[in-house]
Design a protein around this motif. Structure first.
Motif, PDB file in Angstrom:
ATOM      1  N   GLY A 149      14.032   0.478   5.720  1.00 33.73           N
ATOM      2  CA  GLY A 149      15.186   2.002   5.834  1.00 33.73           C
ATOM      3  C   GLY A 149      13.914   3.044   6.971  1.00 33.73           C
ATOM      4  N   ARG A 150      13.194   2.517   7.757  1.00 34.99           N
ATOM      5  CA  ARG A 150      12.797   2.777   7.995  1.00 34.99           C
ATOM      6  C   ARG A 150      13.024   4.076   8.635  1.00 34.99           C
ATOM      7  N   GLY A 151      12.345   5.852   8.718  1.00 40.71           N
ATOM      8  CA  GLY A 151      13.808   6.226  10.071  1.00 40.71           C
ATOM      9  C   GLY A 151      14.447   7.930   8.769  1.00 40.71           C
TER      10      GLY A 151
ATOM     11  N   GLY B 122       0.574  -1.361  -0.122  1.00 43.64           N
ATOM     12  CA  GLY B 122      -0.322   0.050   0.064  1.00 43.64           C
ATOM     13  C   GLY B 122       1.037   1.530   0.100  1.00 43.64           C
ATOM     14  N   ARG B 123       0.391   2.287  -0.183  1.00 50.85           N
ATOM     15  CA  ARG B 123       1.016   3.559  -0.118  1.00 50.85           C
ATOM     16  C   ARG B 123       1.155   3.395   0.918  1.00 50.85           C
ATOM     17  N   PRO B 124       2.550   4.992   1.417  1.00 51.01           N
ATOM     18  CA  PRO B 124       2.467   5.093   2.464  1.00 51.01           C
ATOM     19  C   PRO B 124       2.176   5.335   3.376  1.00 51.01           C
ATOM     20  N   ASN B 125       2.298   5.685   4.554  1.00 51.78           N
ATOM     21  CA  ASN B 125       1.301   6.780   5.413  1.00 51.78           C
ATOM     22  C   ASN B 125      -0.064   5.851   5.596  1.00 51.78           C
ATOM     23  N   ALA B 126      -0.165   4.680   4.371  1.00 49.97           N
ATOM     24  CA  ALA B 126      -1.774   4.095   4.420  1.00 49.97           C
ATOM     25  C   ALA B 126      -2.480   3.441   5.895  1.00 49.97           C
ATOM     26  N   GLY B 127      -0.923   3.037   6.443  1.00 50.93           N
ATOM     27  CA  GLY B 127      -1.148   2.434   8.276  1.00 50.93           C
ATOM     28  C   GLY B 127      -0.905   0.780   7.768  1.00 50.93           C
ATOM     29  N   LYS B 128       0.210   0.011   7.046  1.00 51.23           N
ATOM     30  CA  LYS B 128       0.739  -1.252   7.104  1.00 51.23           C
ATOM     31  C   LYS B 128       1.704  -1.199   8.364  1.00 51.23           C
ATOM     32  N   SER B 129       2.223  -0.906   8.459  1.00 51.93           N
ATOM     33  CA  SER B 129       2.413  -0.800  10.513  1.00 51.93           C
ATOM     34  C   SER B 129       1.561  -1.337  10.844  1.00 51.93           C
TER      35      SER B 129
ATOM     36  N   ILE C  58     -11.526  -0.964   7.842  1.00 52.87           N
ATOM     37  CA  ILE C  58     -10.961  -2.101   9.125  1.00 52.87           C
ATOM     38  C   ILE C  58      -9.835  -0.676  10.176  1.00 52.87           C
ATOM     39  N   SER C  59      -9.659  -0.820  10.946  1.00 48.00           N
ATOM     40  CA  SER C  59      -9.234   0.478  11.801  1.00 48.00           C
ATOM     41  C   SER C  59      -8.596  -0.352  12.685  1.00 48.00           C
ATOM     42  N   ALA C  60      -6.692  -0.164  11.978  1.00 51.39           N
ATOM     43  CA  ALA C  60      -5.590  -0.702  13.287  1.00 51.39           C
ATOM     44  C   ALA C  60      -5.867   0.258  14.051  1.00 51.39           C
ATOM     45  N   LYS C  61      -6.935   1.306  14.306  1.00 52.52           N
ATOM     46  CA  LYS C  61      -6.593   2.315  15.664  1.00 52.52           C
ATOM     47  C   LYS C  61      -6.585   1.243  16.267  1.00 52.52           C
ATOM     48  N   THR C  62      -8.275   0.628  16.536  1.00 55.60           N
ATOM     49  CA  THR C  62      -9.365   0.553  17.470  1.00 55.60           C
ATOM     50  C   THR C  62      -9.977  -0.844  17.117  1.00 55.60           C
TER      51      THR C  62
ATOM     52  N   MET D  65     -10.142  -1.256   3.755  1.00 49.69           N
ATOM     53  CA  MET D  65      -9.614  -0.134   3.640  1.00 49.69           C
ATOM     54  C   MET D  65      -9.630   0.262   5.313  1.00 49.69           C
ATOM     55  N   ASN D  66      -8.714   1.241   5.572  1.00 53.60           N
ATOM     56  CA  ASN D  66      -8.193   1.176   7.040  1.00 53.60           C
ATOM     57  C   ASN D  66      -8.292   3.540   7.529  1.00 53.60           C
ATOM     58  N   LYS D  67      -8.189   3.122   8.627  1.00 51.04           N
ATOM     59  CA  LYS D  67      -8.651   4.344   9.042  1.00 51.04           C
ATOM     60  C   LYS D  67      -9.841   4.242   9.305  1.00 51.04           C
ATOM     61  N   THR D  68     -11.281   3.809   9.418  1.00 46.08           N
ATOM     62  CA  THR D  68     -12.663   3.976   9.097  1.00 46.08           C
ATOM     63  C   THR D  68     -12.799   4.123  11.042  1.00 46.08           C
ATOM     64  N   ASP D  69     -11.895   4.564  11.464  1.00 42.61           N
ATOM     65  CA  ASP D  69     -12.740   4.871  13.255  1.00 42.61           C
ATOM     66  C   ASP D  69     -12.304   6.594  12.325  1.00 42.61           C
ATOM     67  N   LEU D  70     -11.595   7.199  11.544  1.00 42.57           N
ATOM     68  CA  LEU D  70     -11.237   8.726  10.844  1.00 42.57           C
ATOM     69  C   LEU D  70     -13.213   8.837   9.967  1.00 42.57           C
ATOM     70  N   VAL D  71     -13.213   8.239   9.022  1.00 45.13           N
ATOM     71  CA  VAL D  71     -13.945   8.541   7.678  1.00 45.13           C
ATOM     72  C   VAL D  71     -14.493   6.905   7.621  1.00 45.13           C
TER      73      VAL D  71
HETATM   74  P1  GDP Z   1       2.555   2.638   7.067  1.00 47.78           P
HETATM   75  O1  GDP Z   1       3.653   4.079   6.223  1.00 47.78           O
HETATM   76  O2  GDP Z   1       1.124   2.046   5.157  1.00 47.78           O
HETATM   77  O3  GDP Z   1       3.302   1.612   7.797  1.00 47.78           O
HETATM   78  O4  GDP Z   1       1.796   3.592   7.855  1.00 47.78           O
HETATM   79  P2  GDP Z   1       1.436   3.449   9.614  1.00 47.78           P
HETATM   80  O5  GDP Z   1       1.047   2.473  10.090  1.00 47.78           O
HETATM   81  O6  GDP Z   1       2.809   4.251  10.172  1.00 47.78           O
HETATM   82  O7  GDP Z   1       0.653   4.774   9.808  1.00 47.78           O
HETATM   83  C1  GDP Z   1       0.499   6.281   9.723  1.00 47.78           C
HETATM   84  C2  GDP Z   1      -0.890   7.288  10.141  1.00 47.78           C
HETATM   85  O8  GDP Z   1      -1.888   6.825  10.006  1.00 47.78           O
HETATM   86  C3  GDP Z   1       0.541   6.801  11.441  1.00 47.78           C
HETATM   87  O9  GDP Z   1       0.333   8.608  12.303  1.00 47.78           O
HETATM   88  C4  GDP Z   1      -0.371   5.546  12.260  1.00 47.78           C
HETATM   89  O10 GDP Z   1      -0.704   6.692  13.665  1.00 47.78           O
HETATM   90  C5  GDP Z   1      -1.734   6.735  10.977  1.00 47.78           C
HETATM   91  N1  GDP Z   1      -2.258   5.802  11.451  1.00 47.78           N
HETATM   92  C6  GDP Z   1      -2.156   3.683  10.693  1.00 47.78           C
HETATM   93  N2  GDP Z   1      -3.816   3.222  11.453  1.00 47.78           N
HETATM   94  C7  GDP Z   1      -4.572   4.386  11.286  1.00 47.78           C
HETATM   95  C8  GDP Z   1      -5.994   3.953  11.933  1.00 47.78           C
HETATM   96  O11 GDP Z   1      -6.552   2.881  11.847  1.00 47.78           O
HETATM   97  N3  GDP Z   1      -6.740   5.366  12.447  1.00 47.78           N
HETATM   98  C9  GDP Z   1      -6.240   6.290  12.492  1.00 47.78           C
HETATM   99  N4  GDP Z   1      -6.678   7.331  13.314  1.00 47.78           N
HETATM  100  N5  GDP Z   1      -4.929   5.940  12.105  1.00 47.78           N
HETATM  101  C10 GDP Z   1      -3.925   5.376  11.440  1.00 47.78           C
END
Ligand code: GDP
Length: 459
Positions: A281-283, A229-236, A360-364, A335-341
């Protein structure tokens, strides 16, 4: 070479793992098994009844008492190896175990080599080679499905399914060989068609056996699930959430690349190696392109790709482009971050090709359980593993099947080209040999050595 070969040597080994334990099991196999134990117990031989535990005191060669033990005698051929076997249950002290083994050695046994008990079972016709491999797999199994796959193999299903296929092949070969001896003229077109049909049928049977190999491999070696997935999508974040949710497996299953974050999980009984290529290469200031190049390599090895999308950013062209690069692999869209939208629309084309689309929501942690479920279903197949079990479970077996199929193809071509029966027979005989190697009916010392050396001592 087999079957029915007996060994005049008696072997001994501790069957349970080393270290301290409440109880340990030491096993003897071979003609001296019973005499050795009878002497060590200082009892008359007729006190030992078949398959009945006998309580006694085990003595060393100087007649010093070593331990109170339970011994069970399994007269040949009704034992694991098919030979005379005695099992000694003693207290699980490494010292006591060593002393008992030493006393057996002093009375004429020798130390067993890795897998030698199972090797003897194979040589005595108690197991075929595929079943022997299943014993090893069962001992090594760490998850429900690994154990279940090994159990199925141990029941000898492959051998049973293979038998009619082999018999068909032998029939065809016999027809050709008879012609070779007694018939002067060439094979007429009609018989030729029939023979070709017969060979094709044999080939289809073999193909059926290897059809679920990919599933079996994923079960045995663990399924590789790669996050993309794209950077920041929430893979980690998904990676961490899943790792915390599922039971991590202690031992690593070797054979996968190491330049990414990865963790072994037990996902509903399935060993899964979850790979987060974003960990690379994180960081640092690694270019996205370089990251993608590496992700691609992992994706090539993946059994399933978990495609994570940032719902806030929406499903964009970049996502579609990324998906193009993995189009040959089965994938699941998360589809991640569905806790936000609430999740934005996924293009119909993508939805169609995906195994599943989950919000899904990786956060919740919302729907992460479902995600694990989808992973399991995708790897095992929609029919479910129990309904259609895999028959070929390792590369050696697959190699034998492929070799047989190759020879069949050559035989069929020779037949169609109108070559002499001699050539066709040669190819069909080679196919038959390859099938013999599969179950171990024809085998070499070299092959056996290679297989049994991967066993542990005492098995
Ligand atoms: P990666 O680059 O795809 O590995 O993305 P990260 O896992 O590092 O997540 C990128 C950002 O999105 C971070 O600030 C996470 O805290 C945030 N994030 C990831 N998953 C979720 C989620 O399900 N909900 C919310 N609100 N934030 C998330």
């Amino acid at each position: 070479m087999r079957p029915g070969r007996t060994s005049d040597e008696t072997i001994v080994a501790r069957a349970t793992a080393g270290g301290q334990a409440a109880i340990a099991l030491i096993r003897l196999s071979g003609p001296l098994s019973k005499p050795i134990v009878v002497r060590a117990l200082g009892i008359s031989a007729d006190l030992l009844e078949p398959r009945r535990p006998h309580l006694g005191t085990f003595h060393d060669v100087r007649d010093e008492a070593l331990d109170q033990v339970l011994v069970t005698w399994f007269p040949e051929p009704h034992s694991y190896t098919g030979e005379e076997v005695v099992e000694i249950s003693c207290h699980g002290s490494p010292f006591i175990c060593r002393s008992i083994v030493a006393a057996c050695l002093a009375r004429g046994a020798r130390t067993a080599e890795p897998g030698e008990f199972t090797r003897r079972a194979f040589l005595r016709g108690k197991l075929d080679l595929v079943q022997a491999e299943a014993v090893r797999d069962l001992v090594a199994s760490q998850t429900e499905y690994q154990a279940s796959l090994a159990r199925q193999q141990l029941r000898g299903r492959l051998g049973r399914e293979l038998r009619p296929i082999r018999e068909n092949l032998i029939d065809i070969l016999a027809q050709l060989e008879t012609r070779l001896e007694f018939v002067e003229e060439d094979v007429d077109p009609e018989s030729r068609e029939k023979l070709v049909g017969g060979i094709e049928q044999v080939d289809e049977g073999l193909q059926r056996l290897s059809r679920r190999y990919a599933t079996a491999r994923a079960i045995r070696e663990g399924a590789m699930v790669v996050l993309a997935g794209r950077p920041n999508a929430g893979k980690s974040s998904v990676f961490n959430a899943l790792v915390n949710d599922e039971r991590a497996i202690v031992t690593e299953i070797p054979g996968t690349t190491r330049d990414a974050l990865r963790e072994w999980l037990d996902v509903g009984g399935l060993a899964v190696c979850l790979v987060d290529t974003a960990g690379i290469g994180r960081g640092g200031d690694l270019l996205v392109e370089e990251g993608m190049k590496r992700s691609k390599r992992h994706i090539e090895e993946a059994d399933l790709v978990l495609f994570v999308v940032d719902s806030v950013a929406g499903f964009g062209t970049e996502d579609e482009l990324l998906l193009e690069t993995i189009s040959t692999k089965p994938f699941v869209v998360a589809m991640n971050k569905t806790d936000l939208v609430s999740a934005p629309a996924v293009p119909a084309g993508v939805r169609e090709r995906a195994r599943d689309v989950l919000e899904i929501s990786a956060k919740t942690g919302v729907n992460l359980e479902k995600l694990a479920d989808v992973v399991q279903r995708s790897v095992l197949g929609a029919e479910g593993f129990e309904k259609e079990p895999a028959l070929i479970t390792n590369l050696r077996q697959l190699g034998c099947i492929e070799e047989a199929r190759g020879s069949l193809a050559a035989g069929r071509a020779a037949l169609q080209e109108g070559l002499s029966e001699e050539f066709i027979c040669y190819d069909l005989r080679r196919a038959l040999e390859a099938l013999g190697e599969l179950t171990g009916e024809t085998t070499t010392e070299d092959i056996l050595g290679r297989i049994f050396s991967t066993f542990c001592i005492g098995k």
